[in-house]
Design a protein around this motif. Structure first.
Motif, PDB file in Angstrom:
ATOM      1  N   LEU A 146      -0.944  -3.956  -4.106  1.00  9.56           N
ATOM      2  CA  LEU A 146      -1.068  -3.689  -2.671  1.00  9.56           C
ATOM      3  C   LEU A 146      -1.999  -4.699  -2.004  1.00  9.56           C
ATOM      4  O   LEU A 146      -1.706  -5.206  -0.915  1.00  9.56           O
ATOM      5  CB  LEU A 146      -1.583  -2.263  -2.446  1.00  9.56           C
ATOM      6  CG  LEU A 146      -0.585  -1.128  -2.676  1.00  9.56           C
ATOM      7  CD1 LEU A 146      -1.310   0.211  -2.735  1.00  9.56           C
ATOM      8  CD2 LEU A 146       0.464  -1.107  -1.564  1.00  9.56           C
ATOM      9  N   GLN A 176       5.086   3.074   3.030  1.00 12.28           N
ATOM     10  CA  GLN A 176       4.204   2.924   1.875  1.00 12.28           C
ATOM     11  C   GLN A 176       4.861   2.186   0.710  1.00 12.28           C
ATOM     12  O   GLN A 176       4.179   1.555  -0.093  1.00 12.28           O
ATOM     13  CB  GLN A 176       3.703   4.293   1.410  1.00 12.28           C
ATOM     14  CG  GLN A 176       2.703   4.926   2.375  1.00 12.28           C
ATOM     15  CD  GLN A 176       2.277   6.318   1.948  1.00 12.28           C
ATOM     16  OE1 GLN A 176       3.048   7.045   1.341  1.00 12.28           O
ATOM     17  NE2 GLN A 176       1.059   6.683   2.264  1.00 12.28           N
ATOM     18  N   VAL A 231      -3.054  -0.815  -7.143  1.00 14.94           N
ATOM     19  CA  VAL A 231      -4.065  -1.253  -6.168  1.00 14.94           C
ATOM     20  C   VAL A 231      -4.051  -2.774  -6.054  1.00 14.94           C
ATOM     21  O   VAL A 231      -4.067  -3.333  -4.944  1.00 14.94           O
ATOM     22  CB  VAL A 231      -5.479  -0.764  -6.574  1.00 14.94           C
ATOM     23  CG1 VAL A 231      -6.536  -1.386  -5.665  1.00 14.94           C
ATOM     24  CG2 VAL A 231      -5.554   0.752  -6.504  1.00 14.94           C
ATOM     25  N   LEU A 250      -3.824  -0.764   1.495  1.00 19.02           N
ATOM     26  CA  LEU A 250      -4.140   0.596   1.045  1.00 19.02           C
ATOM     27  C   LEU A 250      -3.990   1.612   2.178  1.00 19.02           C
ATOM     28  O   LEU A 250      -3.946   2.819   1.933  1.00 19.02           O
ATOM     29  CB  LEU A 250      -5.571   0.646   0.496  1.00 19.02           C
ATOM     30  CG  LEU A 250      -5.833  -0.173  -0.774  1.00 19.02           C
ATOM     31  CD1 LEU A 250      -7.318  -0.197  -1.081  1.00 19.02           C
ATOM     32  CD2 LEU A 250      -5.056   0.403  -1.945  1.00 19.02           C
ATOM     33  N   TYR A 251      -3.953   1.095   3.414  1.00 16.00           N
ATOM     34  CA  TYR A 251      -3.826   1.983   4.567  1.00 16.00           C
ATOM     35  C   TYR A 251      -2.447   1.893   5.206  1.00 16.00           C
ATOM     36  O   TYR A 251      -2.280   2.206   6.380  1.00 16.00           O
ATOM     37  CB  TYR A 251      -4.916   1.669   5.597  1.00 16.00           C
ATOM     38  CG  TYR A 251      -6.231   2.302   5.244  1.00 16.00           C
ATOM     39  CD1 TYR A 251      -6.538   3.594   5.661  1.00 16.00           C
ATOM     40  CD2 TYR A 251      -7.159   1.633   4.448  1.00 16.00           C
ATOM     41  CE1 TYR A 251      -7.731   4.196   5.316  1.00 16.00           C
ATOM     42  CE2 TYR A 251      -8.365   2.229   4.097  1.00 16.00           C
ATOM     43  CZ  TYR A 251      -8.644   3.510   4.533  1.00 16.00           C
ATOM     44  OH  TYR A 251      -9.834   4.105   4.179  1.00 16.00           O
ATOM     45  N   THR A 258      -1.217   6.461  -0.627  1.00 17.04           N
ATOM     46  CA  THR A 258      -0.355   5.283  -0.741  1.00 17.04           C
ATOM     47  C   THR A 258      -0.125   4.921  -2.206  1.00 17.04           C
ATOM     48  O   THR A 258       1.009   4.639  -2.625  1.00 17.04           O
ATOM     49  CB  THR A 258      -0.993   4.075  -0.012  1.00 17.04           C
ATOM     50  OG1 THR A 258      -1.177   4.408   1.372  1.00 17.04           O
ATOM     51  CG2 THR A 258      -0.096   2.845  -0.110  1.00 17.04           C
ATOM     52  N   ILE A 259      -1.184   4.940  -3.010  1.00 11.59           N
ATOM     53  CA  ILE A 259      -1.073   4.631  -4.444  1.00 11.59           C
ATOM     54  C   ILE A 259      -0.188   5.669  -5.132  1.00 11.59           C
ATOM     55  O   ILE A 259       0.699   5.329  -5.933  1.00 11.59           O
ATOM     56  CB  ILE A 259      -2.469   4.606  -5.103  1.00 11.59           C
ATOM     57  CG1 ILE A 259      -3.329   3.493  -4.485  1.00 11.59           C
ATOM     58  CG2 ILE A 259      -2.351   4.397  -6.609  1.00 11.59           C
ATOM     59  CD1 ILE A 259      -4.810   3.611  -4.814  1.00 11.59           C
ATOM     60  N   TRP A 289      -6.696  -5.687   1.812  1.00 17.50           N
ATOM     61  CA  TRP A 289      -7.204  -4.315   1.714  1.00 17.50           C
ATOM     62  C   TRP A 289      -6.502  -3.353   2.662  1.00 17.50           C
ATOM     63  O   TRP A 289      -6.426  -2.143   2.408  1.00 17.50           O
ATOM     64  CB  TRP A 289      -8.713  -4.286   1.978  1.00 17.50           C
ATOM     65  CG  TRP A 289      -9.500  -4.834   0.823  1.00 17.50           C
ATOM     66  CD1 TRP A 289     -10.033  -6.084   0.702  1.00 17.50           C
ATOM     67  CD2 TRP A 289      -9.808  -4.157  -0.402  1.00 17.50           C
ATOM     68  NE1 TRP A 289     -10.660  -6.239  -0.519  1.00 17.50           N
ATOM     69  CE2 TRP A 289     -10.539  -5.057  -1.221  1.00 17.50           C
ATOM     70  CE3 TRP A 289      -9.532  -2.880  -0.902  1.00 17.50           C
ATOM     71  CZ2 TRP A 289     -10.991  -4.733  -2.488  1.00 17.50           C
ATOM     72  CZ3 TRP A 289      -9.993  -2.540  -2.166  1.00 17.50           C
ATOM     73  CH2 TRP A 289     -10.710  -3.456  -2.941  1.00 17.50           C
ATOM     74  N   PRO A 292      -5.604   5.879   1.394  1.00 11.49           N
ATOM     75  CA  PRO A 292      -5.465   4.953   0.257  1.00 11.49           C
ATOM     76  C   PRO A 292      -4.931   5.620  -1.010  1.00 11.49           C
ATOM     77  O   PRO A 292      -4.042   5.074  -1.682  1.00 11.49           O
ATOM     78  CB  PRO A 292      -6.903   4.446   0.057  1.00 11.49           C
ATOM     79  CG  PRO A 292      -7.512   4.536   1.415  1.00 11.49           C
ATOM     80  CD  PRO A 292      -6.951   5.808   1.986  1.00 11.49           C
TER      81      PRO A 292
END
Length: 323
Positions: free
Chosen positions: A279, A54, A276, A288-289, A256-257, A285, A253
């Motif tokens: 990332l 992450q 965000v 975020l995963y 991760t943030i 996108w 998501p």
């Protein structure tokens, strides 16, 4: 009316559930501390791999879970898979006590509240378990967040440009010196936003899926025999896997943030919205995963192991009914 006839009229989930009032709390806390510590030892390396993925930057972003795992072993050996473990295990006992107490008391109260509405068993279980999980996670965050902040920094120490520390006390002292006590609660809002809904989703999914599974099995059980210990564990494990799958997809998501915010240097304090943007700029996108695979495995493995152990623990700690 004989025993088999009575058993046939009692749903399996009612035969296997043990209410909070019927538990020996002292035994539950003492035995539970040891049991959950053992599960934490077994699954902790997965958390380290997830966290590394992450916060990865540069070339490290291209590594999958297995490559990250091998890199940790290559650079730090087996001890690298347990960075921050002492800190986590120290805070685990009080956190678990708070969590389990809030979980069970809220579940019991919620079931009484929804009973007059005559909802189906899976729906009642989802509501009661979901509220229990939400309450338990919210209350336990006060202890868990500082432990999480310190352990996350230890996990990524010396990795991708992050500072390296001597231990948990060194991390805590450094955070308090530069950012005050509130520094230990960095990401508290996101932690509540991550773990409270995550806990609610997990327990709601587990409670409802378990009811559905038992209902299906009862239809196949013409004799109405009481479920064996193996069948009980199997149903609970299956419910844990389902709950882990649902929860990991919904909450990765935010996790991760949160992790990004917690491991950043005290001088750099971006907002969640800025994280965000970073990332997405780095990896689209799907950024975020990051760590979804390890998080799914961790959530499923931890949740399944935890729930099977916990349900077994409750059976061990059930008060013996006097005849």
């Amino acid at each position: 009316m004989d025993t088999s006839t009575r058993a046939a009229k009692i749903p399996s989930f009612q035969q296997t559930e043990i209410n909070w009032d019927n538990l020996d709390k002292t035994k539950l806390y003492v035995v539970g501390a040891g049991m959950f510590s053992g599960v934490t030892v077994a699954l902790y390396p997965v958390s380290v791999v997830k966290t590394r993925m992450q916060v990865a930057s540069g070339e490290a972003m291209k590594r999958n879970a297995m490559a990250t795992f091998k890199n940790i072993l290559k650079v730090d050996g087996v001890p690298g898979l347990y960075r921050g473990f002492v800190t986590v295990i120290t805070g685990a006992v009080p956190t678990r006590i708070i969590f389990l107490t809030a979980l069970e008391t809220t579940k019991a109260a919620s079931l009484k509240l929804v009973e007059p509405f005559k909802l189906s068993e899976p729906v009642q279980a989802a509501i009661a378990n979901g509220l229990g999980g939400l309450s338990a996670s919210t209350f336990s965050q006060a202890v868990f967040v500082p432990i999480d902040v310190v352990s996350q920094k230890l996990m990524v120490g010396g990795y991708s440009g992050h500072a390296k520390y001597k231990g948990g006390i060194d991390v805590a002292r450094n955070i308090i010196k530069t950012d005050g006590v509130r520094g230990l609660y960095r990401g508290f809002g996101l932690s509540v936003m991550t773990y409270a809904p995550s806990s609610a989703v997990w327990w709601a999914s587990y409670g409802s899926s378990q009811r559905i599974i038992w209902s299906a099995l009862d239809h196949l059980n013409d004799k109405g025999d009481a479920p064996s210990q193996l069948k009980i564990a199997g149903v609970q494990a299956t419910g844990g896997i389902i709950a882990g799958a649902v929860t990991s997809f919904v909450t990765t998501p935010i996790d991760t943030i949160k992790t990004r915010l917690q491991v950043m240097d005290n001088q750099n304090k971006p907002k969640a919205s800025e994280v965000v943007k970073i990332l997405i700029a780095e990896d689209g996108w799907k950024g975020l995963y990051r760590g979804l695979g390890p998080r799914f495995f961790s959530s499923s493995a931890w949740g399944t192991s935890m729930i099977v152990c916990y349900e077994y623990l409750k059976r061990l700690c059930a008060k013996v009914e006097e005849v």
